[in-house]
Design a protein around this motif. Structure first.
Motif, PDB file in Angstrom:
ATOM      1  N   ARG A  52      44.769  37.274  20.454  1.00  0.00           N
ATOM      2  CA  ARG A  52      44.908  35.916  20.988  1.00  0.00           C
ATOM      3  C   ARG A  52      46.027  35.858  22.009  1.00  0.00           C
ATOM      4  N   PRO A  53      45.946  34.917  22.951  1.00  0.00           N
ATOM      5  CA  PRO A  53      47.077  34.706  23.836  1.00  0.00           C
ATOM      6  C   PRO A  53      48.298  34.283  23.005  1.00  0.00           C
ATOM      7  N   ALA A  54      49.464  34.778  23.390  1.00  0.00           N
ATOM      8  CA  ALA A  54      50.683  34.475  22.639  1.00  0.00           C
ATOM      9  C   ALA A  54      51.843  34.281  23.601  1.00  0.00           C
ATOM     10  N   VAL A  55      52.851  33.563  23.126  1.00  0.00           N
ATOM     11  CA  VAL A  55      54.093  33.392  23.876  1.00  0.00           C
ATOM     12  C   VAL A  55      55.273  33.590  22.934  1.00  0.00           C
ATOM     13  N   ASP A  56      56.330  34.164  23.480  1.00  0.00           N
ATOM     14  CA  ASP A  56      57.611  34.229  22.778  1.00  0.00           C
ATOM     15  C   ASP A  56      58.483  33.135  23.366  1.00  0.00           C
ATOM     16  N   ALA A  74      60.827  32.067  18.569  1.00  0.00           N
ATOM     17  CA  ALA A  74      59.521  31.860  17.936  1.00  0.00           C
ATOM     18  C   ALA A  74      58.459  32.641  18.699  1.00  0.00           C
ATOM     19  N   THR A  75      57.438  33.064  17.964  1.00  0.00           N
ATOM     20  CA  THR A  75      56.232  33.631  18.563  1.00  0.00           C
ATOM     21  C   THR A  75      55.084  32.728  18.152  1.00  0.00           C
ATOM     22  N   VAL A  76      54.344  32.252  19.151  1.00  0.00           N
ATOM     23  CA  VAL A  76      53.249  31.314  18.925  1.00  0.00           C
ATOM     24  C   VAL A  76      51.953  31.912  19.454  1.00  0.00           C
ATOM     25  N   LEU A  77      50.910  31.888  18.626  1.00  0.00           N
ATOM     26  CA  LEU A  77      49.566  32.257  19.064  1.00  0.00           C
ATOM     27  C   LEU A  77      48.892  30.992  19.576  1.00  0.00           C
ATOM     28  N   LEU A  78      48.289  31.100  20.748  1.00  0.00           N
ATOM     29  CA  LEU A  78      47.664  29.942  21.371  1.00  0.00           C
ATOM     30  C   LEU A  78      46.156  30.123  21.453  1.00  0.00           C
ATOM     31  N   PRO A  79      45.415  29.019  21.529  1.00  0.00           N
ATOM     32  CA  PRO A  79      43.962  29.164  21.680  1.00  0.00           C
ATOM     33  C   PRO A  79      43.636  29.681  23.080  1.00  0.00           C
ATOM     34  N   SER A  80      42.515  30.358  23.216  1.00  0.00           N
ATOM     35  CA  SER A  80      42.029  30.774  24.525  1.00  0.00           C
ATOM     36  C   SER A  80      41.674  29.532  25.325  1.00  0.00           C
ATOM     37  N   ARG A  81      41.618  29.642  26.628  1.00  0.00           N
ATOM     38  CA  ARG A  81      41.370  28.477  27.493  1.00  0.00           C
ATOM     39  C   ARG A  81      40.094  27.723  27.129  1.00  0.00           C
ATOM     40  N   GLY A  82      39.022  28.390  26.764  1.00  0.00           N
ATOM     41  CA  GLY A  82      37.763  27.711  26.426  1.00  0.00           C
ATOM     42  C   GLY A  82      37.689  27.226  24.997  1.00  0.00           C
ATOM     43  N   GLU A  83      38.656  27.602  24.175  1.00  0.00           N
ATOM     44  CA  GLU A  83      38.660  27.286  22.750  1.00  0.00           C
ATOM     45  C   GLU A  83      39.174  25.863  22.530  1.00  0.00           C
ATOM     46  N   ARG A  84      38.625  25.167  21.542  1.00  0.00           N
ATOM     47  CA  ARG A  84      39.101  23.838  21.182  1.00  0.00           C
ATOM     48  C   ARG A  84      39.717  23.873  19.801  1.00  0.00           C
ATOM     49  N   ALA A  85      40.707  23.004  19.596  1.00  0.00           N
ATOM     50  CA  ALA A  85      41.395  22.929  18.293  1.00  0.00           C
ATOM     51  C   ALA A  85      40.546  22.198  17.292  1.00  0.00           C
TER      52      ALA A  85
END
Length: 85
Positions: A52-56, A74-85
């Motif tokens: 998954r896309p992630a950011v520190d 913090a390290t956060v996993l983010l949804p892909s651009r086409g993905e919805r929550a």
């Protein structure tokens, strides 16, 4: 309580589609009742983790004098651009 407030700041930023993978903080100063506090942060690295896309992130709480009372990472996993929550 400073750590709880910082983690809430991160989870509000990442939204429902994000996942808080890692979080660490350190109390470096005291926050006093009635004292205005500000939460700030910045993205220090963008990458992929667990597919998954992630950011520190570097986040912190500071008082009105600009003193960092509680720095955190913090390290956060983010949804892909086409993905919805």
């Amino acid at each position: 309580l400073q750590g709880a407030q910082l983690s809430a700041f991160v989870t509000a930023w990442m939204g429902a589609g994000g996942f808080l993978k890692k979080f660490a903080y350190s109390n470096r100063g005291m926050a006093f009742p009635g004292e205005p506090l500000t939460f700030k942060g910045r993205v220090v690295k963008k990458h992929h983790l667990d597919g998954r896309p992630a950011v520190d992130l570097e986040v912190w709480e500071e008082n009105a004098k600009g003193e960092r009372l509680a720095p955190a990472t913090a390290t956060v996993l983010l949804p892909s651009r086409g993905e919805r929550a």
